[in-house]
Motif scaffolding. Structure first.
Motif, PDB file in Angstrom:
ATOM      1  N   TYR A  10     -75.739  94.343  31.058  1.00 37.53           N
ATOM      2  CA  TYR A  10     -75.482  92.948  30.730  1.00 37.53           C
ATOM      3  C   TYR A  10     -74.380  92.374  31.612  1.00 37.53           C
ATOM      4  CZ  TYR A  10     -73.816  88.707  28.640  1.00 37.53           C
ATOM      5  OH  TYR A  10     -73.415  87.406  28.482  1.00 37.53           O
ATOM      6  N   ARG A  11     -73.293  93.143  31.744  1.00 36.63           N
ATOM      7  CA  ARG A  11     -72.144  92.628  32.492  1.00 36.63           C
ATOM      8  C   ARG A  11     -72.516  92.339  33.950  1.00 36.63           C
ATOM      9  NH1 ARG A  11     -68.535  94.010  35.672  1.00 36.63           N
ATOM     10  NH2 ARG A  11     -69.072  96.233  35.739  1.00 36.63           N
ATOM     11  N   LYS A  12     -73.274  93.240  34.553  1.00 42.86           N
ATOM     12  CA  LYS A  12     -73.633  93.056  35.961  1.00 42.86           C
ATOM     13  C   LYS A  12     -74.580  91.861  36.146  1.00 42.86           C
ATOM     14  CE  LYS A  12     -72.349  97.222  37.998  1.00 42.86           C
ATOM     15  NZ  LYS A  12     -72.473  98.595  38.374  1.00 42.86           N
ATOM     16  N   VAL A  13     -75.542  91.726  35.235  1.00 40.38           N
ATOM     17  CA  VAL A  13     -76.470  90.595  35.309  1.00 40.38           C
ATOM     18  C   VAL A  13     -75.700  89.292  35.085  1.00 40.38           C
ATOM     19  CG1 VAL A  13     -78.408  89.471  34.113  1.00 40.38           C
ATOM     20  CG2 VAL A  13     -78.534  91.914  34.699  1.00 40.38           C
ATOM     21  N   ALA A  14     -74.837  89.297  34.093  1.00 41.44           N
ATOM     22  CA  ALA A  14     -74.070  88.086  33.758  1.00 41.44           C
ATOM     23  C   ALA A  14     -73.188  87.661  34.937  1.00 41.44           C
ATOM     24  CB  ALA A  14     -73.222  88.332  32.511  1.00 41.44           C
ATOM     25  N   ASP A  15     -72.572  88.620  35.601  1.00 38.54           N
ATOM     26  CA  ASP A  15     -71.727  88.304  36.763  1.00 38.54           C
ATOM     27  C   ASP A  15     -72.560  87.668  37.872  1.00 38.54           C
ATOM     28  OD1 ASP A  15     -69.471  89.257  35.621  1.00 38.54           O
ATOM     29  OD2 ASP A  15     -69.364  91.129  36.809  1.00 38.54           O
ATOM     30  N   ALA A  16     -73.695  88.309  38.197  1.00 38.19           N
ATOM     31  CA  ALA A  16     -74.519  87.840  39.320  1.00 38.19           C
ATOM     32  C   ALA A  16     -75.114  86.463  39.026  1.00 38.19           C
ATOM     33  CB  ALA A  16     -75.619  88.848  39.624  1.00 38.19           C
ATOM     34  N   LEU A 171     -83.109  89.932  42.095  1.00 41.43           N
ATOM     35  CA  LEU A 171     -83.096  91.078  41.170  1.00 41.43           C
ATOM     36  C   LEU A 171     -82.266  90.858  39.899  1.00 41.43           C
ATOM     37  CD1 LEU A 171     -84.045  94.060  40.658  1.00 41.43           C
ATOM     38  CD2 LEU A 171     -81.709  94.630  41.310  1.00 41.43           C
ATOM     39  N   PRO A 172     -80.992  90.445  40.023  1.00 37.08           N
ATOM     40  CA  PRO A 172     -80.208  90.322  38.785  1.00 37.08           C
ATOM     41  C   PRO A 172     -80.862  89.345  37.794  1.00 37.08           C
ATOM     42  CG  PRO A 172     -78.776  90.243  40.714  1.00 37.08           C
ATOM     43  CD  PRO A 172     -80.178  90.167  41.230  1.00 37.08           C
ATOM     44  N   GLY A 173     -81.343  88.219  38.300  1.00 35.71           N
ATOM     45  CA  GLY A 173     -82.007  87.257  37.421  1.00 35.71           C
ATOM     46  C   GLY A 173     -83.264  87.854  36.801  1.00 35.71           C
ATOM     47  N   SER A 174     -84.003  88.617  37.595  1.00 32.89           N
ATOM     48  CA  SER A 174     -85.221  89.250  37.078  1.00 32.89           C
ATOM     49  C   SER A 174     -84.887  90.289  36.014  1.00 32.89           C
ATOM     50  CB  SER A 174     -85.992  89.929  38.213  1.00 32.89           C
ATOM     51  OG  SER A 174     -86.344  88.976  39.196  1.00 32.89           O
ATOM     52  N   LEU A 175     -83.765  90.980  36.192  1.00 34.83           N
ATOM     53  CA  LEU A 175     -83.349  91.972  35.192  1.00 34.83           C
ATOM     54  C   LEU A 175     -82.896  91.312  33.888  1.00 34.83           C
ATOM     55  CD1 LEU A 175     -81.264  94.514  37.340  1.00 34.83           C
ATOM     56  CD2 LEU A 175     -83.357  95.035  36.054  1.00 34.83           C
ATOM     57  N   SER A 176     -82.582  90.009  33.960  1.00 34.41           N
ATOM     58  CA  SER A 176     -82.095  89.337  32.748  1.00 34.41           C
ATOM     59  C   SER A 176     -83.148  89.349  31.645  1.00 34.41           C
ATOM     60  CB  SER A 176     -81.683  87.889  33.051  1.00 34.41           C
ATOM     61  OG  SER A 176     -82.825  87.063  33.261  1.00 34.41           O
ATOM     62  N   ILE A 177     -84.410  89.537  32.017  1.00 37.61           N
ATOM     63  CA  ILE A 177     -85.452  89.546  30.983  1.00 37.61           C
ATOM     64  C   ILE A 177     -85.305  90.787  30.101  1.00 37.61           C
ATOM     65  CG2 ILE A 177     -87.333  90.695  32.259  1.00 37.61           C
ATOM     66  CD1 ILE A 177     -89.176  88.498  31.051  1.00 37.61           C
ATOM     67  N   LEU A 178     -84.922  91.894  30.699  1.00 34.94           N
ATOM     68  CA  LEU A 178     -84.720  93.120  29.915  1.00 34.94           C
ATOM     69  C   LEU A 178     -83.510  92.953  28.986  1.00 34.94           C
ATOM     70  CD1 LEU A 178     -85.283  96.068  29.215  1.00 34.94           C
ATOM     71  CD2 LEU A 178     -83.911  96.723  31.208  1.00 34.94           C
ATOM     72  N   VAL A 179     -82.437  92.415  29.548  1.00 32.78           N
ATOM     73  CA  VAL A 179     -81.244  92.169  28.748  1.00 32.78           C
ATOM     74  C   VAL A 179     -81.603  91.289  27.550  1.00 32.78           C
ATOM     75  CG1 VAL A 179     -79.008  90.960  28.785  1.00 32.78           C
ATOM     76  CG2 VAL A 179     -79.690  92.401  30.728  1.00 32.78           C
ATOM     77  N   ASP A 180     -82.447  90.291  27.787  1.00 28.03           N
ATOM     78  CA  ASP A 180     -82.775  89.349  26.726  1.00 28.03           C
ATOM     79  C   ASP A 180     -83.729  89.959  25.693  1.00 28.03           C
ATOM     80  OD1 ASP A 180     -82.120  86.808  25.724  1.00 28.03           O
ATOM     81  OD2 ASP A 180     -84.115  86.079  26.282  1.00 28.03           O
ATOM     82  N   GLN A 239     -89.725  99.072  46.288  1.00 35.68           N
ATOM     83  CA  GLN A 239     -88.623  98.242  46.808  1.00 35.68           C
ATOM     84  C   GLN A 239     -87.651  97.873  45.687  1.00 35.68           C
ATOM     85  OE1 GLN A 239     -90.896  94.914  48.441  1.00 35.68           O
ATOM     86  NE2 GLN A 239     -89.722  95.130  50.341  1.00 35.68           N
ATOM     87  N   VAL A 240     -88.218  97.432  44.556  1.00 38.73           N
ATOM     88  CA  VAL A 240     -87.363  96.940  43.466  1.00 38.73           C
ATOM     89  C   VAL A 240     -86.578  98.094  42.832  1.00 38.73           C
ATOM     90  CG1 VAL A 240     -87.406  95.862  41.171  1.00 38.73           C
ATOM     91  CG2 VAL A 240     -88.682  94.840  43.064  1.00 38.73           C
ATOM     92  N   VAL A 241     -87.159  99.288  42.812  1.00 40.97           N
ATOM     93  CA  VAL A 241     -86.423 100.462  42.323  1.00 40.97           C
ATOM     94  C   VAL A 241     -85.198 100.690  43.208  1.00 40.97           C
ATOM     95  CG1 VAL A 241     -86.543 102.997  42.169  1.00 40.97           C
ATOM     96  CG2 VAL A 241     -88.327 101.581  41.102  1.00 40.97           C
ATOM     97  N   GLU A 242     -85.409 100.523  44.519  1.00 37.10           N
ATOM     98  CA  GLU A 242     -84.291 100.693  45.451  1.00 37.10           C
ATOM     99  C   GLU A 242     -83.224  99.599  45.225  1.00 37.10           C
ATOM    100  OE1 GLU A 242     -85.600 100.862  49.604  1.00 37.10           O
ATOM    101  OE2 GLU A 242     -83.664  99.925  50.091  1.00 37.10           O
ATOM    102  N   TYR A 243     -83.670  98.339  45.121  1.00 37.29           N
ATOM    103  CA  TYR A 243     -82.719  97.231  44.874  1.00 37.29           C
ATOM    104  C   TYR A 243     -81.912  97.509  43.594  1.00 37.29           C
ATOM    105  CZ  TYR A 243     -85.976  94.295  47.733  1.00 37.29           C
ATOM    106  OH  TYR A 243     -86.793  93.769  48.688  1.00 37.29           O
ATOM    107  N   THR A 244     -82.624  97.997  42.575  1.00 36.37           N
ATOM    108  CA  THR A 244     -81.987  98.198  41.264  1.00 36.37           C
ATOM    109  C   THR A 244     -80.942  99.309  41.343  1.00 36.37           C
ATOM    110  OG1 THR A 244     -84.039  97.492  40.211  1.00 36.37           O
ATOM    111  CG2 THR A 244     -82.458  98.617  38.805  1.00 36.37           C
ATOM    112  N   GLY A 245     -81.300 100.393  42.024  1.00 40.12           N
ATOM    113  CA  GLY A 245     -80.336 101.484  42.210  1.00 40.12           C
ATOM    114  C   GLY A 245     -79.082 100.982  42.909  1.00 40.12           C
ATOM    115  N   ASP A 246     -79.264 100.189  43.952  1.00 40.52           N
ATOM    116  CA  ASP A 246     -78.127  99.641  44.700  1.00 40.52           C
ATOM    117  C   ASP A 246     -77.294  98.701  43.823  1.00 40.52           C
ATOM    118  OD1 ASP A 246     -79.164 100.967  46.849  1.00 40.52           O
ATOM    119  OD2 ASP A 246     -79.926  99.176  47.881  1.00 40.52           O
ATOM    120  N   PHE A 247     -77.989  97.822  43.111  1.00 38.67           N
ATOM    121  CA  PHE A 247     -77.297  96.808  42.306  1.00 38.67           C
ATOM    122  C   PHE A 247     -76.483  97.456  41.184  1.00 38.67           C
ATOM    123  CE2 PHE A 247     -77.649  93.848  38.570  1.00 38.67           C
ATOM    124  CZ  PHE A 247     -76.708  92.933  38.996  1.00 38.67           C
TER     125      PHE A 247
END
Ligand code: PLP
Length: 338
Positions: A10-16, A171-180, A239-247
């Protein structure tokens, strides 16, 4: 293999997405029950309610793209897509709002301007659009590269937003769906065993899978692939798995179980038929929900067949990804006639 905590996600998504600021996009949508098959454990997540002009998955993606573009001082964005792309129409809004010039490179022009492309004409003049014919579409990247070289040489800070915003910055915005979804679960006391989601470029569905892996969430995901092939989806997923690992700064746990489907009918992207329009009417009359012919109605139809077909039990969530404005291009279609 490292697991991260939900609070950290949550914190990382919220920051981005700069969620703590006044100008942040609103990324919370509700869930409610559908009364399908006499059951009370099938729910829909109303991402279509996130916005009117920019709705659903596009709002989530732009929620992290826009703050990064502003931070980088980007002045102009080349947006690539189909003439009726929801992403192009959304970018016309989110970029203008932020005083960033949009230069569209679009497949077309279409023979008839209806729906999204007509709405787009409210935002940009036809003369500002670089129309690329179908026969030249494979060279689009070259045309874009030539253009950005010219603009960069003039000292303009320019960025290219690929088709459907399948990009690391989304990516961070796309991950917000899981957080939500996790918030929806806490508030409802319901834990979802199955989640249905549609995929165009697959950015949001892939982020959901990668994010679930990062928090080691076990749910079965059902992804309806509406554009491209299963192979394209898998390539985007890597690709997205890689982005997510990095993020998130972790190496991901194995992905949760997921199944890929092509839509039950009208398989090629953007195609429609009488079955789709009958389903749009059924969803409106029985569920009280507007769906578009390109994405959500195909997701609903596929879920309506898969749930009984595979005797899925437990709690099920369908994600209504939005895109209702596209319906405006189809209201006069003879297929809507009774
Ligand atoms: C773009 C879009 C999708 C697909 O999103 P991807 O991340 O490209 O898979 C789904 N539904 C609607 C309404 C969209 O506009």
């Amino acid at each position: 293999m490292t697991v991260i905590q939900e609070a950290e996600l949550y914190r990382k998504v919220a920051d981005a997405c700069r969620l703590e600021t006044a100008e942040a996009f609103h990324l919370q949508s509700r869930i409610h029950r559908l009364r399908w098959f006499g059951r009370s454990d099938i729910w829909v997540k109303r991402d279509d309610e996130l916005g009117f002009g920019v709705s659903g998955t596009k709002l989530r993606k732009h929620a992290s793209i826009i703050p990064s573009l502003k931070e980088k001082g980007i002045e102009e964005v080349v947006v690539i897509g189909g003439a009726n792309s929801n992403n192009v129409l959304s970018a016309a809004q989110t970029l203008r709002e932020n005083n960033i010039k949009m230069t569209p490179f679009l497949l077309g022009p279409p023979s008839q301007k209806l729906g999204n492309v007509k709405l787009l004409s409210l935002f940009v003049d036809d003369s500002e659009i670089h129309w690329i014919s179908r026969s030249q579409w494979a060279n689009c990247e070259n045309f874009v590269n030539t253009y950005i070289e010219e603009r960069s040489a003039q000292g303009i800070k320019i960025f290219v937003l690929p088709e459907g915003a399948h990009h690391r910055l989304a990516l961070p915005g796309s991950l917000s769906i899981l957080v939500d979804i996790l918030r929806n679960e806490r508030e409802s006391g319901v834990r979802f065993d199955h989640i249905f989601i549609d995929a165009g470029t697959g950015m949001v569905a892939q982020s959901l899978l990668a994010g679930a892996a990062a928090i080691e969430r076990k749910t079965v995901f059902h992804v309806v692939v509406l554009a491209g092939s299963f192979e394209d989806f898998q390539a985007g997923l890597s690709q997205v798995v890689e982005y997510t690992g990095d993020f998130l700064g972790v190496s991901l746990c194995p992905l949760p179980d997921y199944h890929l489907y092509y839509p039950a009918t009208a398989k090629s992207f953007g195609s429609t038929n009488k079955t789709i329009f009958n389903e749009i009417r059924r969803i409106a009359r029985e569920d009280g929900i507007l769906t578009d012919p390109v994405y959500s109605s195909k997701l609903f139809l596929t879920a309506r067949q898969t749930i009984p077909g595979q005797a899925l039990d437990g709690n099920i969530l369908l994600i209504h990804s939005g895109g209702g404005l596209a319906l405006t291009g189809f209201m006069d279609s003879h297929m809507f006639g009774v």
